[in-house]
Write an enzyme that holds these catalytic residues in place. Structure first.
Site, PDB file in Angstrom:
ATOM      1  N   LEU A  67       1.024  -1.317  -0.489  1.00 32.09           N
ATOM      2  CA  LEU A  67      -0.143   0.188  -0.084  1.00 32.09           C
ATOM      3  C   LEU A  67       1.126   0.592   0.142  1.00 32.09           C
ATOM      4  O   LEU A  67       0.875   2.292  -0.754  1.00 32.09           O
ATOM      5  CB  LEU A  67      -0.744  -0.264   0.933  1.00 32.09           C
ATOM      6  CG  LEU A  67      -2.256  -0.704   1.511  1.00 32.09           C
ATOM      7  CD1 LEU A  67      -3.152  -0.743   2.426  1.00 32.09           C
ATOM      8  CD2 LEU A  67      -2.710  -0.661  -0.289  1.00 32.09           C
ATOM      9  N   ALA A  68       1.931   1.133   1.045  1.00 34.33           N
ATOM     10  CA  ALA A  68       2.562   2.656   1.086  1.00 34.33           C
ATOM     11  C   ALA A  68       3.736   2.733  -0.138  1.00 34.33           C
ATOM     12  O   ALA A  68       3.897   3.838  -0.298  1.00 34.33           O
ATOM     13  CB  ALA A  68       3.481   2.420   2.411  1.00 34.33           C
TER      14      ALA A  68
ATOM     15  N   ARG B 279      -6.797  -3.851  21.362  1.00 32.25           N
ATOM     16  CA  ARG B 279      -5.174  -5.072  20.340  1.00 32.25           C
ATOM     17  C   ARG B 279      -5.186  -5.522  22.004  1.00 32.25           C
ATOM     18  O   ARG B 279      -4.745  -6.931  22.245  1.00 32.25           O
ATOM     19  CB  ARG B 279      -4.840  -5.044  19.088  1.00 32.25           C
ATOM     20  CG  ARG B 279      -5.704  -5.137  18.274  1.00 32.25           C
ATOM     21  CD  ARG B 279      -4.893  -5.119  16.628  1.00 32.25           C
ATOM     22  NE  ARG B 279      -6.196  -5.466  15.831  1.00 32.25           N
ATOM     23  CZ  ARG B 279      -6.034  -5.082  14.979  1.00 32.25           C
ATOM     24  NH1 ARG B 279      -4.276  -4.872  14.029  1.00 32.25           N
ATOM     25  NH2 ARG B 279      -6.714  -5.129  13.537  1.00 32.25           N
TER      26      ARG B 279
END
Lengths: 644, 255, 261
Positions: A43-44, A337
């Site tokens: 993505l980056a 999380r």
């Protein structure tokens, strides 16, 4: 060394706009005179490559995969956050900023996080325009779901395959620029070193994974978008190829490594089933929207269940402990999380774990199936349920899933300033590769957001600032630094090939993973960390004297590839331990057993540790130098995180 | 190359031609079958000969016959061209183990083989009937008179009835219809798919129609020679040299 | 262990594996034995066991493509016992588990075979032809920035869902590998129909399908003859309907576009 984070002056909400005005621009006619290397096409990387090429720069994009579309961004399941407030439920840029800072346990930079929240809205617009098929409501507008650590519904998703759809969007934009000739794509090419000329990043050395050829590539700037280092632990939700080599090579050339001990353990993964296990599979956090986490209320019941004397259905409602709902009534199963993971571990440590090994808790969908029907559940989570069934051979519609925490994401990474530039001028790091936005714990659905924010909307502005100050002269590989770096890479490859010992790269990797998980995993303490440090040093010595490889380096040799990555993990692992040892507090994913509240929650030490630990390489086998970037909180008040 | 040749030499363009010609040939099969069925009437072939004459003389039909021939040739040519192209695309090394029967139908994978069998049959078939009826030099037909027409017509029926008393010939016909059935089993629905006509509402009906069409058409084609072989009712007229009067009601066996 | 069938016993298997040094050399099947394979292992973990054994014995491990091992990256691509991705429907090689096999089985493992997918080594093939097809037009030509608000164009849920289903293609190449004609139509059509269904894709729908099909032919893939093996073997269930959509997009584009070339 004093670290200059280059955070712009002014009120939080105006910093980015002002900065965009203040950065220098490259004349449009000059842009084609600059070459930019981008390593990694997830993505980056893909979003940065496409966006920079659209602006007119010449981009060279590198991936060790056979296609940019295989990057592990593709496996992100749950979604992407954006402060669109389409649900009219009280969301705003400020709230996303606040949730992210708080979720990160106050160890991230305010200015970076605020910018992330600001551009999050543009990401959704961009992706929809690219044809990313996000989930929609019957009226045709975009749908949202909830994620951990937030009380608003701001997560955009494409069933359980959001990462895939976003990556394919970025990949298509990248492909378009390849067709235009603005991006030259190098597939099956692994970066093995960074070339620094006169203190500036000017190129990379790569190995062609099919032919084994070592190649030099020059550019005016280098962007690393090479992901995280979770595979230090051997078992993680990362893909098998995920590695830290590019980032670690850059670190050894002068880029500081920030907060390496900040690793995220994801609460909902399919438990380990045996020694042969090669990786762990995540079950999206979105499942916690509808699934309820529980263990048997008593140790005795749990033990009988493990032995197979009773079945799950034999355990009465009152004998079940829905521990997240009990302990955190406000957030319930949707706590962040780190909190969810730690509690699961605690239950198992108390002997109330389930599954053959006792290292698992239940994620139960019986209630929602009763309420809305199996069809509804299948519509929403069908692919995840299928995946679970394939891997475990069990039907999650009929019995609760068994889940256990597993290494998932690394908040730490190369230190970057507000411009995403590392401590080496001309070297940038984006996405999971840098450390910038998530502090000590990343909220769900924020990794996709950060990767795309960096690539689409940050680096195109900030890299121009650097290039505008670089003369538009062609760069070549003439400089002796290229030869030197290449020689180093060759020597290392030859060394690996020539050891001719008895143990395979995977054996060393597993041994390293075992040390890291045991002593630098969900809970850490000073004594264990000291022990782990000597263990790793010993393992590293053994690696360089007892490694076994076959074949040659002049051809496709996957074991050789892996050996090089394991060698770097063996060094990075030690730095993680140093960092965890140094940080005498508990925060986010970093839980030091010595520092906890009476209720067992993480106990921060804001007075002494409100800083980014940026480690500086100081020569082979030398202790690294710790540099501190003080974090200043001008907009949020530091408090004990509470999700109760 | 112009856009037209480019279009029709592309993989989809070639398939488009296959589909259009294939479905057109299906429509021809229906007409052919209806006329063939006339042979089973107990009228000594009068109906059959009447329609055979119609097909041979009607200007519209004659024009369509040219189109049919061109379509058939195009179907054959493109079929062969695709088979060659596809074989090349598969590459030199075949799979050591390949269980394609577990993922697809036999007929679908063997259209080229079935098509080749049908081509061989067609050559025999055309030489025997079509060429004889169209070109006198190739043997020609005896003449008969049928009701409603003021001129004598060729007695194609006798050629058929005579042929269908030869065992190997009947066998060839009947077996060829199995190839035809399989070819249509895949070809009918495949044609619609290639033309882009796939819709969750209609596709199941297309599949069903295709399967029904292939079974019924090939079965009826196969039954005709078998019936004519085994039944005494269907006899060729002895060659007398005279033009015989036929009546639609006369049962030849009772004559 | 956890989650497994406690009665499932470890298996011993005979593997017949295609070995080939590189694309310019001939390959052949080589037999190997693997022992104590747990039914809970994934197929690739079983190959890991083989490779670790080979390496320890000083032999060259088998090269094969893999990465995420959760069925989404599309890297893994093994032709197992005559089937793309093995015997289980809707499953990539990495998600195939050994509980689908029995003790004593012989398993033949081959690479994808297609003229357009040359072998790199052993079981690894070059699928860059797929990238070049996407580069020919598998995108919407917009630059970063300046896009309208995401909710500006409502898209019916039914259309969005169908586009999504087409977009889930993982480009593993099972469609090509299992097709008698080595046709890439299922792969190409998945992208064409995703973008043809969505309003954003309408602007370029004609040039897109023309260019992508031209590139597909140039790469040497065969023509679709509607056999259907591709969709039957597709691990993510891409539908044949996409091929029909592409056919009509193509014919329509060729008949009505202004492109004379």
């Amino acid at each position: 060394m004093i670290l200059d984070s280059k955070i712009p002056e002014g009120p939080l909400a105006e910093k980015w706009d002002k900065h965009k005005f203040n950065v220098k621009l490259v004349n449009p006619a000059n842009k084609r005179k600059y070459d930019v290397i981008i390593v990694g096409t997830g993505l980056a990387g893909a979003s940065a490559a496409a966006s920079l090429a659209e602006l007119g720069y010449n981009v060279k994009a590198f991936t060790y995969h056979d296609s940019p579309r295989r990057a592990h961004s593709i496996a992100a399941q749950g979604g992407i956050n954006a402060a669109k407030n389409y649900q009219n439920d009280g969301d705003s840029v400020y709230r996303l900023f606040y949730d992210t800072i708080k979720g990160g346990d106050y160890r991230a930079r305010e200015a970076n996080v605020y910018r992330l929240a600001q551009v999050s809205v543009n990401i959704i617009d961009q992706c929809v325009a690219q044809g990313v098929p996000f989930a929609r409501e019957y009226g045709g507008l975009l749908a949202n779901r909830s994620f951990g650590g937030a009380q608003v519904s701001r997560t955009f998703y494409a069933r359980g395959q959001t990462g895939q759809q976003l990556l394919l969007g970025a990949y298509s934009a990248l492909s378009r620029q390849v067709a235009y000739g603005k991006v030259k794509l190098y597939t099956r090419s692994e970066m093995l070193d960074l070339v620094v000329v006169d203190g500036q990043a000017r190129g990379i050395i790569t190995r062609n994974l099919i032919t084994g050829e070592i190649e030099q590539h020059a550019a005016h700037a280098v962007v690393l978008a090479t992901g995280g280092y979770g595979n230090v632990f051997y078992l993680s939700t990362n893909a098998k190829y995920c590695n830290a080599t590019a980032a670690w090579r850059a670190h050894k050339k002068g880029a500081f490594f920030a907060n390496p001990c900040f690793t995220q353990i994801h609460p909902t993964c399919i438990p380990v089933s045996g020694d042969y296990q090669s990786k762990l599979t995540l079950m999206s956090e979105s499942l916690r929207n509808d699934g309820r986490v529980w263990v048997p209320a008593s140790k005795e019941t749990a033990e009988r269940l493990r032995k197979g004397e009773i079945r799950v259905s034999d355990i009465k409602e009152e004998d079940r402990d829905y521990f997240l709902e009990r302990k955190y009534p406000a957030f319930g199963n949707l706590v962040p999380r780190d909190v969810a993971s730690r509690n699961a571990k605690q239950m198992c440590d108390e002997g109330r774990g389930v599954g053959g090994s006792g290292l698992a808790v239940f994620l139960d969908f019986a209630d929602v199936i009763k309420r809305n029907g199996a069809e509804w559940v299948s519509q929403k989570y069908g692919n995840l349920f299928d995946m679970y069934a394939k891997i475990t051979g069990e039907n999650p519609y009929e019995q609760p899933m068994r889940i256990y925490p597993a290494v998932h994401y690394t908040m730490g990474g190369l230190w970057v300033d507000y411009n995403l530039q590392t401590t080496i001028p001309g070297l940038y790091a984006t996405g999971e590769c840098n450390f910038s936005d998530h502090g000590a714990n990343r909220l769900g659905a924020s990794a996709l957001m950060q990767g795309l924010a960096d690539g689409y909307f940050v680096i195109p502005y900030t890299i121009g600032d650097y290039l505008a100050q670089t003369p538009p002269k062609p760069v070549t590989t003439e400089h002796p630094a290229f030869k030197e770096a290449e020689a180093g890479v060759r020597a290392r490859v030859e060394k690996l090939m020539s050891i001719n010992g008895t143990r395979t790269p995977a054996e060393f990797h597993k041994a390293l993973g075992h040390i890291m998980w045991e002593y630098c995993g969900m809970a850490r303490n000073a004594e264990g960390l000291r022990h782990a440090k000597t263990e790793i040093q010993k393992l590293r010595r053994e690696f360089w004297s007892d490694l076994k490889l076959t074949g040659t380096d002049q051809e496709m040799n996957q074991m050789l590839e892996n050996a090089g990555r394991v060698a770097d993990f063996l060094e990075l692992g030690e730095l993680m331990i140093d960092d965890a040892y140094n940080r005498n507090e508990s925060c986010g994913g970093h839980f030091r057993e010595e520092y906890q509240t009476p209720e067992g929650e993480a106990l921060r030490d804001d007075e002494n540790f409100t800083y980014v630990a940026a480690w500086q390489f100081n020569g082979e086998n030398q202790p690294e130098i710790l540099n501190k970037e003080e974090l200043r909180f001008e907009n949020v008040k530091l408090t004990q995180r509470s999700y109760k | 190359m112009s856009w037209i040749t480019k279009t029709f030499s592309s993989s989809i363009g070639r398939k488009f031609i296959m589909a259009v010609t294939g479905l057109f040939l299906c429509s021809f099969l229906v007409v052919h079958l209806l006329i063939n069925l006339q042979m089973l009437r107990h009228d000594g072939g009068a109906s059959f000969n009447f329609w055979a004459e119609f097909m041979g003389t009607n200007p519209v039909i004659r024009a369509m016959e040219v189109v049919l021939m061109l379509g058939l040739l195009a179907h054959i040519y493109q079929g062969l061209a695709l088979a060659v192209k596809n074989k090349k695309a598969r590459g030199g090394q075949a799979y050591v183990v390949n269980h394609s029967e577990q993922n697809s139908q036999w007929a679908s994978r063997n259209m080229a083989l079935l098509g080749t069998l049908l081509l061989i049959f067609l050559i025999v078939h055309l030489m025997n009937f079509w060429i004889r009826s169209r070109f006198d030099a190739m043997g020609g037909l005896a003449e008969v008179r049928v009701p409603n027409l003021d001129h004598p017509v060729g007695d194609l029926y006798s050629v058929a009835a005579a042929s269908f008393k030869i065992p190997w010939y009947v066998a060839l016909y009947a077996l060829s219809q199995i190839a035809l059935g399989y070819h249509l089993w895949h070809g009918f629905r495949s044609g619609f798919q290639t033309l882009g006509l796939n819709h969750r509402k209609y596709t199941p009906a297309i599949y069903l129609t295709g399967y029904g069409f292939s079974v019924i058409v090939s079965a009826l084609f196969a039954i005709i020679p078998l019936v004519m072989f085994f039944s005494e009712a269907y006899q060729p007229r002895p060659a007398t040299g005279n033009t015989v009067e036929q009546s639609l009601t006369t049962e030849p066996a009772l004559r | 262990m956890a989650g497994s069938n406690p009665n499932a016993k470890p298996m011993n298997l005979t593997l017949k594996v295609w070995r080939q040094r590189n694309r310019n050399t001939e390959g052949r099947i080589v037999d190997y034995q693997v022992k104590d394979i747990s039914p809970d292992m994934s197929f690739l973990e079983m190959l890991d066991v083989l490779n670790e054994d080979l390496l320890r014995q000083g032999e060259e491990p088998v090269a094969f493509d893999h990465d995420c091992r959760e069925g989404i990256c599309g890297s893994c691509n093994l032709f197992i016992n005559g089937r793309a991705h093995g015997p289980e429907a809707g499953t990539t090689t990495c998600q195939l588990h050994m509980r689908k096999f029995s003790d004593g089985d012989t398993i033949t493992i081959e690479p994808w075979r297609s003229a357009a997918f040359p072998v790199n080594k052993d079981l690894s093939v070059d699928r860059s032809a797929f990238d070049r097809i996407i580069q020919a037009g598998g995108y919407i030509s917009i630059n970063t920035g300046g896009t309208p608000d995401a909710n500006e164009i409502p898209i019916p849920k039914d259309i969005a869902d169908r586009a999504f289903e087409a977009a889930t293609c993982i480009a593993c190449g099972a469609c090509v590998a299992s097709c008698k004609n080595s046709s890439a139509m299922l792969f190409v059509s998945a992208k064409v129909s995703q973008l043809a269904l969505l309003p954003q894709g309408h602007v370029e729908r004609k040039t897109r399908v023309e260019n992508m099909v031209a590139q597909m032919d140039k790469e040497g893939f065969g023509a679709c003859s509607n056999i259907g093996s591709c969709a039957a073997e597709c691990p993510v269930g891409i539908s044949l309907e996409n091929i029909a959509i592409m056919n009509r997009e193509y014919i329509n584009a060729k008949a009505t576009s202004n492109n004379l070339a």
